[in-house]
Motif scaffolding. Sequence first.
Motif, short mmCIF file in Angstrom:
data_model
loop_
_atom_site.label_atom_id
_atom_site.label_comp_id
_atom_site.label_asym_id
_atom_site.label_seq_id
_atom_site.Cartn_x
_atom_site.Cartn_y
_atom_site.Cartn_z
N PRO A 1 89.94 -7.26 41.17
CA PRO A 1 91.08 -8.19 41.33
C PRO A 1 92.23 -7.55 42.08
N GLY A 2 91.94 -6.93 43.24
CA GLY A 2 92.97 -6.22 43.98
C GLY A 2 94.07 -7.13 44.50
N ARG A 3 93.71 -8.34 44.91
CA ARG A 3 94.71 -9.26 45.45
C ARG A 3 95.71 -9.70 44.37
N THR A 4 95.22 -9.92 43.13
CA THR A 4 96.12 -10.28 42.04
C THR A 4 96.99 -9.09 41.64
N MET A 5 96.42 -7.90 41.71
CA MET A 5 97.18 -6.70 41.38
C MET A 5 98.37 -6.54 42.32
N ALA A 6 98.15 -6.75 43.61
CA ALA A 6 99.24 -6.62 44.58
C ALA A 6 100.35 -7.63 44.29
N SER A 7 99.99 -8.87 44.01
CA SER A 7 101.00 -9.90 43.72
C SER A 7 101.74 -9.58 42.43
N ALA A 8 101.02 -9.06 41.44
CA ALA A 8 101.65 -8.75 40.15
C ALA A 8 102.69 -7.65 40.30
N VAL A 9 102.33 -6.58 41.00
CA VAL A 9 103.27 -5.47 41.17
C VAL A 9 104.47 -5.91 41.99
#
Length: 484
Positions: A257-265
């Motif tokens: 889930p790299g794309r969600t990780m970027a948005s979360a951070v």
Amino acid sequence: MSDDVRPRRAWRLQGGPPTEPMPLVDLLRRTPYRNARVASEDAEEARVRSALDLAVRLGELMLRSGAGAPQVEGSVAAVCAAAGLTSVEIDITLQSLLIHARVDGLTSVTALRVVRSTRHDYARLVAVHELVDAFVNGHIELAEALEQLRDIKRTHRTWPDWAVTLATALLAAAVAVMIGATLFTALVTLLVVLGVSGVARLMGPLRLPDFYSNAVAAFVATALAWAAYALGAQGWLPVGGKDFAFIVAGGIVALLPGRTMASAVEDVISGYAVTGAGRLLAVVVSFTGLIIGVAVGLSTTIRLTEALSFSFVAPSVLDLRTSQAQWWAAIAGALVVGSCGAVTMQTRRRLVLPTALLSVVAVGVFGVLTRALDVGSVTATGIAAVGIGLVGRLVALRLGSPAMVVVVPASFGLLPGLTIFRGLYELVGQSSTEIGTLSFQAGVATLLGAFGALLAIATGTTLGEIIASPWDRRVARVRRRARV
């Protein structure tokens, strides 16, 4: 003395209350719309209602298509400012968007939209970006903007489902090549991911939450990779122990889930604590499901390997960097990863090549830092991510799209799939007699390193975009000049 103290304390308490609405100019800071046209006259109630309807529907579509809270707030604030709204409150959570505007001292208008599902669609984000840019610069009026937004919602997705499935499989195969796999192993990786996609399609009617679907997909990927290894151990396929690791690592990157990780951070860094915390929790749950699936698959396959007396190469002999592969293989793999990542995110066709080239630059920077300068993997990942964010924002704005449309897929080549595999293997394989060098502590440390790499990607791309933001006006001016 008391008379001197009282006025001083009263002066300290006099200041803008923290709950006062922020000026729209402050909300537009560091966004591509901070130089937008702002209406000089206050809007009437009818126009306020129409403007809020456009803003809330536009923001809801952005959240549904995968945008982060800062991008949504910037677009909503730009629309409100261009429509003549001066006193606006914007509240964004992971699943809702609320906008409150005051018409006069007695009248106010509130609009609310709930996001019931999300599905990444970067082509729609580009269309929304173009719509907001045209509206805030006075090229279209409010009624026309509402009509264009309806057309954007009705537009079919850019890439069909079969193309996205194939792109996901090609992405996993390219990742395997980048970390040292042969072309035959890459082909096996492609077939394994296609098999995982088939299983996911069969489970579609069950509508399982992401945690369970990720666990099942990771288990199936590990089991299919071991089946290929078992055939290789019998001499039927040229697949060995290292190839088993490469296949699983490619599948892990496709599922991360790299794309969600970027948005979360980015949400957390930008001050959207509730939205960022919700996204981070979703990342942790999805990542945990992935870990459990791979761990159960590895535990099962290790026992089968010992029972069948296969000679297995321990992942401890693997180099966890791109130096495992030839430089040309890493570059070619990065080109495929960037282009396929763009397709999986449903981006526009004209943005696929720029995204792929940016992915090549990122992997090239990472390779130079780790091979030539002997920089640590996590540090090199962070530096490459900063470059992605900086260059990606400028390139994206030059092409008339938001930065994340280019930046997120370009960062897929930096995802630590092989590191995650080794950490999990160290955790579940410690009891095996053939890999006695492995330990639980080493596995935890390796997984923490993988998480550090994920965090470096997310924070690095965000920092790169912040560094590039002062050049937004210059890039926009060049783009407008090119149109003329």
